[in-house]
Write a protein that holds these residues in place. Sequence first.
Motif, PDB file in Angstrom:
ATOM      1  N   ASP A 169      43.576  44.179  23.208  1.00  0.00           N
ATOM      2  CA  ASP A 169      43.309  45.175  22.167  1.00  0.00           C
ATOM      3  C   ASP A 169      42.421  46.306  22.686  1.00  0.00           C
ATOM      4  O   ASP A 169      41.409  46.670  22.066  1.00  0.00           O
ATOM      5  N   LEU A 170      42.803  46.871  23.830  1.00  0.00           N
ATOM      6  CA  LEU A 170      42.006  47.940  24.420  1.00  0.00           C
ATOM      7  C   LEU A 170      42.174  49.235  23.631  1.00  0.00           C
ATOM      8  O   LEU A 170      43.284  49.586  23.236  1.00  0.00           O
ATOM      9  N   PRO A 171      41.093  49.970  23.414  1.00  0.00           N
ATOM     10  CA  PRO A 171      41.222  51.289  22.779  1.00  0.00           C
ATOM     11  C   PRO A 171      41.975  52.239  23.686  1.00  0.00           C
ATOM     12  O   PRO A 171      42.106  51.998  24.896  1.00  0.00           O
ATOM     13  N   ALA A 172      42.463  53.342  23.130  1.00  0.00           N
ATOM     14  CA  ALA A 172      43.330  54.250  23.888  1.00  0.00           C
ATOM     15  C   ALA A 172      42.654  54.827  25.123  1.00  0.00           C
ATOM     16  O   ALA A 172      43.320  55.125  26.119  1.00  0.00           O
ATOM     17  N   ASN A 173      41.342  54.976  25.091  1.00  0.00           N
ATOM     18  CA  ASN A 173      40.625  55.586  26.207  1.00  0.00           C
ATOM     19  C   ASN A 173      40.265  54.599  27.318  1.00  0.00           C
ATOM     20  O   ASN A 173      39.786  54.993  28.378  1.00  0.00           O
ATOM     21  N   VAL A 174      40.500  53.304  27.099  1.00  0.00           N
ATOM     22  CA  VAL A 174      40.169  52.285  28.095  1.00  0.00           C
ATOM     23  C   VAL A 174      41.478  51.722  28.654  1.00  0.00           C
ATOM     24  O   VAL A 174      42.356  51.302  27.906  1.00  0.00           O
ATOM     25  N   PHE A 175      41.590  51.709  29.977  1.00  0.00           N
ATOM     26  CA  PHE A 175      42.848  51.312  30.606  1.00  0.00           C
ATOM     27  C   PHE A 175      42.587  50.338  31.755  1.00  0.00           C
ATOM     28  O   PHE A 175      41.585  50.458  32.468  1.00  0.00           O
ATOM     29  N   PRO A 176      43.462  49.349  31.948  1.00  0.00           N
ATOM     30  CA  PRO A 176      43.294  48.376  33.032  1.00  0.00           C
ATOM     31  C   PRO A 176      43.594  48.989  34.388  1.00  0.00           C
ATOM     32  O   PRO A 176      44.524  49.794  34.519  1.00  0.00           O
ATOM     33  N   ILE A 177      42.811  48.593  35.391  1.00  0.00           N
ATOM     34  CA  ILE A 177      42.987  49.102  36.750  1.00  0.00           C
ATOM     35  C   ILE A 177      43.383  47.983  37.698  1.00  0.00           C
ATOM     36  O   ILE A 177      44.404  48.051  38.377  1.00  0.00           O
ATOM     37  N   THR A 178      42.578  46.928  37.748  1.00  0.00           N
ATOM     38  CA  THR A 178      42.872  45.825  38.660  1.00  0.00           C
ATOM     39  C   THR A 178      42.280  44.535  38.126  1.00  0.00           C
ATOM     40  O   THR A 178      41.385  44.556  37.271  1.00  0.00           O
ATOM     41  N   LEU A 179      42.794  43.423  38.608  1.00  0.00           N
ATOM     42  CA  LEU A 179      42.235  42.108  38.324  1.00  0.00           C
ATOM     43  C   LEU A 179      41.634  41.560  39.610  1.00  0.00           C
ATOM     44  O   LEU A 179      42.212  41.739  40.685  1.00  0.00           O
ATOM     45  N   ILE A 180      40.496  40.895  39.494  1.00  0.00           N
ATOM     46  CA  ILE A 180      39.878  40.252  40.657  1.00  0.00           C
ATOM     47  C   ILE A 180      39.718  38.773  40.347  1.00  0.00           C
ATOM     48  O   ILE A 180      39.002  38.406  39.409  1.00  0.00           O
ATOM     49  N   ALA A 181      40.404  37.919  41.119  1.00  0.00           N
ATOM     50  CA  ALA A 181      40.182  36.478  41.013  1.00  0.00           C
ATOM     51  C   ALA A 181      38.960  36.145  41.863  1.00  0.00           C
ATOM     52  O   ALA A 181      38.794  36.675  42.963  1.00  0.00           O
ATOM     53  N   ILE A 182      38.100  35.268  41.349  1.00  0.00           N
ATOM     54  CA  ILE A 182      36.907  34.868  42.089  1.00  0.00           C
ATOM     55  C   ILE A 182      36.751  33.352  42.009  1.00  0.00           C
ATOM     56  O   ILE A 182      37.014  32.750  40.954  1.00  0.00           O
ATOM     57  N   GLY A 183      36.354  32.737  43.108  1.00  0.00           N
ATOM     58  CA  GLY A 183      36.167  31.292  43.123  1.00  0.00           C
ATOM     59  C   GLY A 183      35.917  30.804  44.532  1.00  0.00           C
ATOM     60  O   GLY A 183      35.416  31.555  45.380  1.00  0.00           O
ATOM     61  N   LYS A 184      36.253  29.538  44.778  1.00  0.00           N
ATOM     62  CA  LYS A 184      36.121  28.932  46.099  1.00  0.00           C
ATOM     63  C   LYS A 184      37.504  28.735  46.711  1.00  0.00           C
ATOM     64  O   LYS A 184      38.389  28.154  46.078  1.00  0.00           O
ATOM     65  N   ALA A 185      37.670  29.188  47.933  1.00  0.00           N
ATOM     66  CA  ALA A 185      38.967  29.075  48.598  1.00  0.00           C
ATOM     67  C   ALA A 185      39.359  27.614  48.782  1.00  0.00           C
ATOM     68  O   ALA A 185      38.543  26.786  49.191  1.00  0.00           O
ATOM     69  N   GLN A 186      40.614  27.302  48.476  1.00  0.00           N
ATOM     70  CA  GLN A 186      41.154  25.976  48.753  1.00  0.00           C
ATOM     71  C   GLN A 186      41.917  25.990  50.074  1.00  0.00           C
ATOM     72  O   GLN A 186      42.073  24.966  50.729  1.00  0.00           O
ATOM     73  N   ALA A 187      42.363  27.170  50.449  1.00  0.00           N
ATOM     74  CA  ALA A 187      43.009  27.387  51.750  1.00  0.00           C
ATOM     75  C   ALA A 187      42.530  28.732  52.261  1.00  0.00           C
ATOM     76  O   ALA A 187      42.300  29.651  51.474  1.00  0.00           O
ATOM     77  N   PRO A 188      42.348  28.862  53.567  1.00  0.00           N
ATOM     78  CA  PRO A 188      41.817  30.122  54.108  1.00  0.00           C
ATOM     79  C   PRO A 188      42.785  31.277  53.928  1.00  0.00           C
ATOM     80  O   PRO A 188      44.008  31.084  53.833  1.00  0.00           O
ATOM     81  N   ALA A 189      42.217  32.467  53.886  1.00  0.00           N
ATOM     82  CA  ALA A 189      43.044  33.670  53.800  1.00  0.00           C
ATOM     83  C   ALA A 189      43.690  33.946  55.151  1.00  0.00           C
ATOM     84  O   ALA A 189      43.209  33.504  56.193  1.00  0.00           O
ATOM     85  N   PHE A 190      44.798  34.667  55.126  1.00  0.00           N
ATOM     86  CA  PHE A 190      45.404  35.125  56.370  1.00  0.00           C
ATOM     87  C   PHE A 190      44.538  36.224  56.970  1.00  0.00           C
ATOM     88  O   PHE A 190      43.986  37.058  56.255  1.00  0.00           O
ATOM     89  N   GLY A 191      44.436  36.238  58.291  1.00  0.00           N
ATOM     90  CA  GLY A 191      43.799  37.365  58.948  1.00  0.00           C
ATOM     91  C   GLY A 191      44.696  38.588  58.849  1.00  0.00           C
ATOM     92  O   GLY A 191      45.915  38.470  58.660  1.00  0.00           O
TER      93      GLY A 191
END
Length: 205
Positions: A169-191
């Motif tokens: 229910d965002l007002p007209a002047n507020v818009f989504p840009i990005t999502l950031i997941a945060i937590g503890k890695a269960q598997a390492p990221a790719f280099g």
Amino acid sequence: MSQLDEIVQQRKSVRSYDPNYTIAKEEIEKLLRLASEAPSSSNLQPWRVIVIKNKELQKELRAIGNNQAQIEESSAVVAILGDSEAYKNAEEIFNQNVAEGHVSQEIANNTIKNTLNFYPNVPEETRKLIAAYDAGAFAMQFMLLAKDRGYDTVTMGGFDKEKFAKRFDLPANVFPITLIAIGKAQAPAFGTSRVPVESFTTFYE
């Protein structure tokens, strides 16, 4: 190599998270507070944030986010939004600067006047671009701070922004840009490799 150098190099996009790991609300608030030290146009701080820790809501959000598993499995999803009408907060922001002793009331009054004269005449699309740029600085600062504290993150632009805006229910002047997941890695990221500096930089000396 400085500690900051190491954090910048260690931060990678993690897509597999320990679903049982939790991060306290207070810890996320601390990260957000520090991230808000990021610079912004006219110091208007046009970022807005929704933090989703509820697992049922994360599951619902996964359907909006192209079925990306990290949305559901991470400790939380931090949605970074932009406000194209952030200039309307100029008086509050600059009077707070006065209260905290950063500037005089005269400087604040002039800044408020100039801000309220300028931004309403800027096309909305331009104001959205400014907000998105500033929110990007906020998001990057958040991810580096998270890594410094031992958390992992990944930023996701691939989600249905219209459905997200409707769901929350965002007002007209507020818009989504990005999502950031945060937590503890269960598997390492790719280099990931990086192109050399000289391929994207021109010096004039």
